[in-house]
Design a protein around this motif. Structure first.
Motif, PDB file in Angstrom:
ATOM      1  N   HIS A  88       0.987  -1.165  -0.050  1.00 27.83           N
ATOM      2  CA  HIS A  88       0.044   0.039  -0.088  1.00 27.83           C
ATOM      3  C   HIS A  88       0.838   1.189  -0.113  1.00 27.83           C
ATOM      4  O   HIS A  88       0.556   2.037  -0.794  1.00 27.83           O
ATOM      5  N   SER A 273      -9.038  -2.284   3.068  1.00 29.37           N
ATOM      6  CA  SER A 273      -8.286  -1.741   1.972  1.00 29.37           C
ATOM      7  C   SER A 273      -8.193  -2.877   0.885  1.00 29.37           C
ATOM      8  O   SER A 273      -8.490  -3.799   0.772  1.00 29.37           O
ATOM      9  N   VAL A 279      -3.146  -4.431  -5.454  1.00 25.04           N
ATOM     10  CA  VAL A 279      -2.079  -3.313  -5.107  1.00 25.04           C
ATOM     11  C   VAL A 279      -0.863  -3.639  -6.029  1.00 25.04           C
ATOM     12  O   VAL A 279      -0.291  -2.891  -6.760  1.00 25.04           O
TER      13      VAL A 279
END
Length: 403
Positions: A88, A273, A279
């Motif tokens: 992240h 998330s 990601v």
């Protein structure tokens, strides 16, 4: 509880009486960035926003698989509660570097990026000035923050100037919100003129580059780069679900005290998330976008090819500023028939109906991809021309030339 949706159900039922449910198309398989299988037949995908065709990029796929194997399938919570994974933070730093900004903040969807950013930046006592054709996520973010909302006419700097002058003596911050490319018609904001208005009023400016990231600008940073006004844009919002071929969203800017937004933006603080696989694939997609500028060149040529072919077939089209090409329909019923017949011919597009469209007018919306071949575009043009001829929207002679 659901009685209030009776009129909506009636509208949906009317749409499906002609053929398929345009909001419930279920593909048997996705073969590539440009083709799928629907009911056992091969279909050309001309409505996916997959601008650079990176959904099947092998490096992106490999990165996603490796991240899943190493870190699992998900984070099972928000970053505030469950912590930030290394990916992240690395993605935020990479994104900020790409955009030439000091900070970037990643959200789980592009919708939430607007929801969280706008509601946190402009609260009660502040003023949001929104283009009338703004995306639903912008309007919803405005509602959540309780700022006073003032709409101005689409792409009209003079109307924006007039409305800012009316607010000049009122307290609170003034935040102008624009889009790099508007998703329905594919037109771009007159950003240089809007920047002049912003300077005159001492306002702030946020540009949603959702459909222009990877599409416009020498490096693909969007409309602000293409127009040479990046320094005048205070906040950049965007999504990973278009050119970057995945899901997620972001806000990037240069202001200090950046991390306060992480606890002020509820759409960030209370949402799980992004999983490690997404990601990793987005990080790799940014690398590909930077390393392969030819993708933007191919995208531009493909958009011009489709636009020119449809114009030659007799369709009334606007200018070609983006890879979004929309055909205005005379009425809702014709739009539904056109979409169904085109899908039967093997071309998938987007049926866009009011109130989600400018002025509530029905549209047939297409989005081009760099992954489309010239032959595929010719196939699409021929199918569109023939369908338009059957429905009396283009002259038979013109349609025959293209088909």
């Amino acid at each position: 509880m659901l009685a209030r949706f009776r009129a909506l159900r009636s509208d949906l039922a009317m749409v499906t009486t002609v053929g398929r449910d345009p909001f419930g198309v279920a593909f048997d398989a996705i073969l590539s960035a440009t083709e799928a299988i629907l009911d056992g037949k091969r279909v050309l995908l001309l409505g996916t926003n997959n601008y650079l065709g990176l959904t099947f990029d092998q490096d992106c796929i490999d990165s996603a698989v490796a991240a899943t194997m190493a870190q699992g399938t998900g984070t099972t919570g928000s970053r505030i509660a469950n912590g930030t994974y290394g990916g992240h933070a690395a993605l935020e730093q990479r994104l900020a570097r790409f955009l030439g900004r000091r900070h970037a903040m990643v959200f789980t969807t592009g919708y939430q990026a607007n929801l969280g950013t706008l509601s946190a930046l402009a609260g009660r006592g502040d003023h949001l000035l929104l283009d009338a054709d703004s995306h639903a996520s912008i309007y919803d973010g405005a509602k959540l923050g309780n700022a006073q909302v003032t709409r101005f006419r689409h792409n009209d700097p003079d109307d924006l100037r007039r409305r800012l002058r009316l607010l000049a003596d009122q307290p609170g911050e003034k935040l102008i919100v624009l889009e790099g490319i508007y998703s329905m018609l594919g037109d771009t904001a007159p950003l240089r003129e809007m920047v002049e208005v912003k300077r005159e009023a001492g306002a702030w400016l946020l540009v949603d580059e959702a459909h222009s990231l990877g599409v416009l600008g020498a490096h693909g940073r969007g409309l602000a780069e293409a127009e040479g006004v990046e320094a005048d844009v205070d906040f950049v919002v965007g999504t990973f679900s278009k050119s970057l071929g995945a899901i997620g969203g972001f806000c990037a800017f240069d202001l200090d005290d950046f991390d306060s937004l992480r606890v002020a933006a509820r759409a960030y603080m209370f949402t799980a998330s992004l999983p490690p696989s997404i990601v990793a694939s987005v990080f790799q997609a940014i690398e590909a976008m930077e390393a392969q500028p030819q993708l933007r060149d191919t995208l531009r040529r493909n958009g011009q090819h489709l636009h020119a072919g449809l114009a030659a077939a007799g369709f009334a089209l606007g200018a070609m500023p983006s890879p979004i090409v929309s055909l205005p329909m005379p009425d809702r019923e014709t739009a539904i028939r056109f979409w169904n017949q085109l899908l039967d011919a093997g071309v998938y597009t987007n049926l866009a109906l009011g109130p989600a469209t400018p002025g509530g007018k029905p549209l047939l919306r297409m989005s081009v991809s760099a992954a489309l071949t010239p032959a595929q575009i010719e196939t699409a043009i021929a199918a569109l021309a023939q369908t338009g001829q059957r429905l009396g929207l283009v002259a038979a002679g013109l349609a025959a030339v293209e088909s």
